[in-house]
Design a protein around this motif. Sequence first.
Motif, PDB file in Angstrom:
ATOM      1  N   SER A 492       0.939  -1.089  -0.177  1.00  0.00           N
ATOM      2  CA  SER A 492       0.059   0.113  -0.163  1.00  0.00           C
ATOM      3  C   SER A 492       0.912   1.376   0.124  1.00  0.00           C
ATOM      4  O   SER A 492       0.358   2.174  -0.694  1.00  0.00           O
ATOM      5  CB  SER A 492      -0.891   0.197   0.867  1.00  0.00           C
ATOM      6  OG  SER A 492      -1.820  -1.169   1.220  1.00  0.00           O
ATOM      7  N   HIS A 493       2.005   1.161   0.877  1.00  0.00           N
ATOM      8  CA  HIS A 493       2.691   2.471   0.774  1.00  0.00           C
ATOM      9  C   HIS A 493       3.440   2.509  -0.430  1.00  0.00           C
ATOM     10  O   HIS A 493       3.768   3.903  -0.992  1.00  0.00           O
ATOM     11  CB  HIS A 493       3.591   2.286   2.171  1.00  0.00           C
ATOM     12  CG  HIS A 493       2.965   2.777   3.197  1.00  0.00           C
ATOM     13  ND1 HIS A 493       2.830   3.890   3.915  1.00  0.00           N
ATOM     14  CD2 HIS A 493       2.269   1.724   4.353  1.00  0.00           C
ATOM     15  CE1 HIS A 493       2.320   3.684   4.905  1.00  0.00           C
ATOM     16  NE2 HIS A 493       1.848   2.600   5.421  1.00  0.00           N
ATOM     17  N   GLY A 494       3.916   1.428  -1.009  1.00  0.00           N
ATOM     18  CA  GLY A 494       4.582   1.792  -2.494  1.00  0.00           C
ATOM     19  C   GLY A 494       3.505   2.395  -3.502  1.00  0.00           C
ATOM     20  O   GLY A 494       3.871   2.928  -4.021  1.00  0.00           O
ATOM     21  N   ILE A 495       2.395   1.834  -3.386  1.00  0.00           N
ATOM     22  CA  ILE A 495       1.540   2.256  -4.448  1.00  0.00           C
ATOM     23  C   ILE A 495       1.254   4.004  -4.113  1.00  0.00           C
ATOM     24  O   ILE A 495       1.001   4.644  -5.113  1.00  0.00           O
ATOM     25  CB  ILE A 495       0.200   1.588  -4.173  1.00  0.00           C
ATOM     26  CG1 ILE A 495       0.320  -0.044  -4.731  1.00  0.00           C
ATOM     27  CG2 ILE A 495      -1.167   2.290  -4.961  1.00  0.00           C
ATOM     28  CD1 ILE A 495      -0.909  -0.679  -4.479  1.00  0.00           C
ATOM     29  N   ARG A 496       0.954   4.018  -2.764  1.00  0.00           N
ATOM     30  CA  ARG A 496       0.695   5.516  -2.279  1.00  0.00           C
ATOM     31  C   ARG A 496       1.894   6.414  -3.132  1.00  0.00           C
ATOM     32  O   ARG A 496       1.717   7.715  -3.549  1.00  0.00           O
ATOM     33  CB  ARG A 496       0.565   5.551  -1.253  1.00  0.00           C
ATOM     34  CG  ARG A 496       0.055   7.169  -0.362  1.00  0.00           C
ATOM     35  CD  ARG A 496      -0.462   7.328   0.869  1.00  0.00           C
ATOM     36  NE  ARG A 496       0.913   6.941   1.818  1.00  0.00           N
ATOM     37  CZ  ARG A 496       0.585   7.480   3.146  1.00  0.00           C
ATOM     38  NH1 ARG A 496      -0.465   7.618   3.515  1.00  0.00           N
ATOM     39  NH2 ARG A 496       1.753   7.125   4.036  1.00  0.00           N
ATOM     40  N   LEU A 497       3.081   6.051  -2.689  1.00  0.00           N
ATOM     41  CA  LEU A 497       4.321   6.844  -3.227  1.00  0.00           C
ATOM     42  C   LEU A 497       4.282   7.044  -4.585  1.00  0.00           C
ATOM     43  O   LEU A 497       4.603   8.192  -4.795  1.00  0.00           O
ATOM     44  CB  LEU A 497       5.577   6.209  -2.713  1.00  0.00           C
ATOM     45  CG  LEU A 497       6.857   6.826  -3.120  1.00  0.00           C
ATOM     46  CD1 LEU A 497       6.884   8.270  -2.505  1.00  0.00           C
ATOM     47  CD2 LEU A 497       7.899   5.921  -2.540  1.00  0.00           C
ATOM     48  N   ALA A 498       4.016   5.995  -5.225  1.00  0.00           N
ATOM     49  CA  ALA A 498       3.915   6.223  -6.752  1.00  0.00           C
ATOM     50  C   ALA A 498       2.884   7.061  -7.459  1.00  0.00           C
ATOM     51  O   ALA A 498       3.038   7.964  -8.205  1.00  0.00           O
ATOM     52  CB  ALA A 498       3.874   4.770  -7.402  1.00  0.00           C
ATOM     53  N   THR A 499       1.702   6.785  -6.719  1.00  0.00           N
ATOM     54  CA  THR A 499       0.638   7.976  -7.164  1.00  0.00           C
ATOM     55  C   THR A 499       0.928   9.235  -6.893  1.00  0.00           C
ATOM     56  O   THR A 499       0.620   9.915  -7.500  1.00  0.00           O
ATOM     57  CB  THR A 499      -0.618   7.281  -6.486  1.00  0.00           C
ATOM     58  OG1 THR A 499      -0.893   5.840  -6.559  1.00  0.00           O
ATOM     59  CG2 THR A 499      -1.810   8.063  -6.919  1.00  0.00           C
ATOM     60  N   PHE A 500       1.363   9.410  -5.541  1.00  0.00           N
ATOM     61  CA  PHE A 500       1.920  10.877  -5.235  1.00  0.00           C
ATOM     62  C   PHE A 500       2.758  11.474  -6.274  1.00  0.00           C
ATOM     63  O   PHE A 500       2.521  12.473  -6.924  1.00  0.00           O
ATOM     64  CB  PHE A 500       2.445  11.016  -3.805  1.00  0.00           C
ATOM     65  CG  PHE A 500       2.924  12.237  -3.462  1.00  0.00           C
ATOM     66  CD1 PHE A 500       2.249  13.221  -2.934  1.00  0.00           C
ATOM     67  CD2 PHE A 500       4.253  12.650  -3.939  1.00  0.00           C
ATOM     68  CE1 PHE A 500       2.615  14.275  -2.888  1.00  0.00           C
ATOM     69  CE2 PHE A 500       4.823  13.939  -3.657  1.00  0.00           C
ATOM     70  CZ  PHE A 500       4.179  14.789  -3.077  1.00  0.00           C
ATOM     71  N   ALA A 501       3.724  10.815  -6.867  1.00  0.00           N
ATOM     72  CA  ALA A 501       4.742  11.040  -7.715  1.00  0.00           C
ATOM     73  C   ALA A 501       3.981  11.405  -8.950  1.00  0.00           C
ATOM     74  O   ALA A 501       4.484  12.241  -9.591  1.00  0.00           O
ATOM     75  CB  ALA A 501       6.072   9.708  -7.827  1.00  0.00           C
ATOM     76  N   ALA A 502       3.179  10.513  -9.492  1.00  0.00           N
ATOM     77  CA  ALA A 502       2.559  10.678 -10.620  1.00  0.00           C
ATOM     78  C   ALA A 502       1.694  11.959 -10.530  1.00  0.00           C
ATOM     79  O   ALA A 502       1.745  12.713 -11.555  1.00  0.00           O
ATOM     80  CB  ALA A 502       1.901   9.547 -11.025  1.00  0.00           C
ATOM     81  N   ARG A 503       0.902  12.109  -9.656  1.00  0.00           N
ATOM     82  CA  ARG A 503       0.115  13.353  -9.525  1.00  0.00           C
ATOM     83  C   ARG A 503       0.974  14.500  -9.402  1.00  0.00           C
ATOM     84  O   ARG A 503       0.585  15.670  -9.994  1.00  0.00           O
ATOM     85  CB  ARG A 503      -0.838  13.209  -8.407  1.00  0.00           C
ATOM     86  CG  ARG A 503      -1.981  12.208  -8.343  1.00  0.00           C
ATOM     87  CD  ARG A 503      -2.554  11.919  -6.947  1.00  0.00           C
ATOM     88  NE  ARG A 503      -3.042  13.069  -6.419  1.00  0.00           N
ATOM     89  CZ  ARG A 503      -4.193  13.633  -6.647  1.00  0.00           C
ATOM     90  NH1 ARG A 503      -4.901  12.759  -7.510  1.00  0.00           N
ATOM     91  NH2 ARG A 503      -4.634  14.646  -6.039  1.00  0.00           N
ATOM     92  N   HIS A 504       2.200  14.571  -8.547  1.00  0.00           N
ATOM     93  CA  HIS A 504       2.966  15.526  -8.496  1.00  0.00           C
ATOM     94  C   HIS A 504       3.541  15.964 -10.016  1.00  0.00           C
ATOM     95  O   HIS A 504       3.650  17.138 -10.396  1.00  0.00           O
ATOM     96  CB  HIS A 504       4.018  15.232  -7.572  1.00  0.00           C
ATOM     97  CG  HIS A 504       5.160  16.508  -7.396  1.00  0.00           C
ATOM     98  ND1 HIS A 504       6.216  16.464  -8.013  1.00  0.00           N
ATOM     99  CD2 HIS A 504       5.094  17.643  -6.685  1.00  0.00           C
ATOM    100  CE1 HIS A 504       7.048  17.715  -7.710  1.00  0.00           C
ATOM    101  NE2 HIS A 504       6.167  18.109  -6.932  1.00  0.00           N
ATOM    102  N   ALA A 505       3.777  14.997 -10.649  1.00  0.00           N
ATOM    103  CA  ALA A 505       4.416  15.216 -12.045  1.00  0.00           C
ATOM    104  C   ALA A 505       3.499  15.907 -12.868  1.00  0.00           C
ATOM    105  O   ALA A 505       3.619  16.784 -13.799  1.00  0.00           O
ATOM    106  CB  ALA A 505       5.007  13.871 -12.584  1.00  0.00           C
ATOM    107  N   ARG A 506       2.222  15.328 -12.923  1.00  0.00           N
ATOM    108  CA  ARG A 506       1.140  15.938 -13.639  1.00  0.00           C
ATOM    109  C   ARG A 506       0.936  17.341 -13.359  1.00  0.00           C
ATOM    110  O   ARG A 506       0.475  18.171 -14.174  1.00  0.00           O
ATOM    111  CB  ARG A 506      -0.199  15.068 -13.553  1.00  0.00           C
ATOM    112  CG  ARG A 506      -1.344  15.583 -14.301  1.00  0.00           C
ATOM    113  CD  ARG A 506      -2.560  14.631 -14.339  1.00  0.00           C
ATOM    114  NE  ARG A 506      -3.075  14.117 -13.154  1.00  0.00           N
ATOM    115  CZ  ARG A 506      -3.800  14.846 -12.382  1.00  0.00           C
ATOM    116  NH1 ARG A 506      -4.421  16.078 -12.821  1.00  0.00           N
ATOM    117  NH2 ARG A 506      -4.259  14.371 -11.150  1.00  0.00           N
ATOM    118  N   ASN A 507       0.813  17.698 -12.182  1.00  0.00           N
ATOM    119  CA  ASN A 507       0.415  19.135 -11.709  1.00  0.00           C
ATOM    120  C   ASN A 507       1.730  20.040 -11.679  1.00  0.00           C
ATOM    121  O   ASN A 507       1.499  21.085 -11.439  1.00  0.00           O
ATOM    122  CB  ASN A 507      -0.367  19.131 -10.296  1.00  0.00           C
ATOM    123  CG  ASN A 507      -1.502  18.170 -10.176  1.00  0.00           C
ATOM    124  OD1 ASN A 507      -2.162  18.224 -11.258  1.00  0.00           O
ATOM    125  ND2 ASN A 507      -1.613  17.572  -9.408  1.00  0.00           N
ATOM    126  N   ALA A 508       2.915  19.557 -11.908  1.00  0.00           N
ATOM    127  CA  ALA A 508       4.020  20.388 -11.792  1.00  0.00           C
ATOM    128  C   ALA A 508       3.859  21.473 -12.644  1.00  0.00           C
ATOM    129  O   ALA A 508       3.505  21.299 -14.096  1.00  0.00           O
ATOM    130  CB  ALA A 508       5.301  19.831 -11.910  1.00  0.00           C
TER     131      ALA A 508
END
Length: 508
Positions: A492-508
């Motif tokens: 779950s923590h691996g998935i959350r980290l990857a999702t955060f990174a993808a969202r951060h990249a999209r919104n950067a």
Amino acid sequence: MYHNREHDYLCASTELSAITPEQSAQFGEVLAETSRSPRHSSETDDYEGSRLTGGVSFRAAVEDGKTTVVTRLADIEDEPRSDSLAALADLTRRHGSPADVRAAAHETFPHVDTPDELVNTDLRVLRLLSAPTGARIAGPEFDPYYQYSGGYGYTWFRDDAEIARFLLKADGELGLGLADTHRKSAAFYLATQLDDGRWPHRVWPMNGRLAPGWANGHVEGNETHYQADQTASALVFLAAYLSAYHDAIPEPTRTEIRNALARGVGGLDRSLATDGLPLACENAWENMDGRFIHTAASFLHAYSVIATAPCHPTVRNHAAERTRRIDAALDTMWLPDKGIYARRSVDGELDGRADSTTFSLIDAHLVYERIADVDDDRLRRLERHLDTTFDRLWKETDDIRGLARFEADTWRQQTQDGGKVWTVSTGWGAYTAERAIELFPDTDEPFDATAWSDRLFAEIDLSGSLCLPSGYLPEQFFDTGSPDSATPLGWSHGIRLATFAARHARNA
């Protein structure tokens, strides 16, 4: 406290007293109507009862409002007892205040300069679950009597490789400096790959040796009792790592990885039927057999990433041919009246229950797009599939919101109606919605991937209904908001980290 290769040492900055072994409760006592206080042993008890116990209780004096208690787990083959005791005494002297202890924690688990504390939490959890080899246990044990599970303190190649893949992706988008973490993961998979190119069910993380399991059928001669997606997950990481770090990997290791990928393709081939779908095997939830769409998607993902990796041309070409075979076979799993891909096929009958493991179709198709065009019909089906699956798995109570792992899930639901909400499924849904933004072109369809990404991620975020005050993600939640099962769960923590990174990249 004595273990196989480790001793657990205890010290305090003030006087220690009343040091007594604490005997574990017997199973009948756990189930008794009335609770009991812990049973303590003493030197006057029988010799075994005072030493062969699961823990120890003690008292430490408080002086000027404080005391420092230190424990140290040491490998007795690498560190003599005298050195361990000296180190323990030194730690006790040096950490005499809360500020000293906080500073020590930051030295052990340093913060990364990232935009959000969530990243530090997830990295800290994954370090806590890691052995020196880099392999991770699934989570801390919550079921010491093995009444509901087969134990969580082992390395599953699915869970571990998915975490490794998510770390690789997050590192690429956030610059986390995890090169050594990726190197250790790759080395562990190379060391544990079987001669036939596949991986066993689960192993001990500290040495990679075969651990107790129920899905080693491919080792024992029964292919059904085998989770073929685990091999695919390990291959996805190895191929992605080879592509991302090719120039930084020493040539001998590059050769090892190429050879492992070649053997791994052979291992996948053994489990792939002539109709393009994997043979009957166990599912990712480890509770049923069949020919699963998740297994097919994991194979499509593995073959696709290998076909685009810098490995042997013959291996790449062979893997590309296999992707096209699987791509054609996926059409046989579509249920047009339900607007969903069947989760599995058993004796030709399709199981139309919604299942969060089918989210793996999106990642698989994003990689497959590098090899061949994904036609509009497939894209529309995938879009409709996600829309239907999210709607059917979404669950909301007064206390929690998120996704069940699959429809009609009865595992440990106790007296509540329906299955529990799982952080793995909710996080997987958030990650998949984020990836779907990349896969689906703008259409007039009602499915809104961005909205689902926001909605699902909000529940696993630090302030979400599925996140504890510690930042930890338990595996599951009851409808009342009570967490259940292993906490924190690494996947779950691996998935959350990857999702955060993808969202951060999209919104950067």
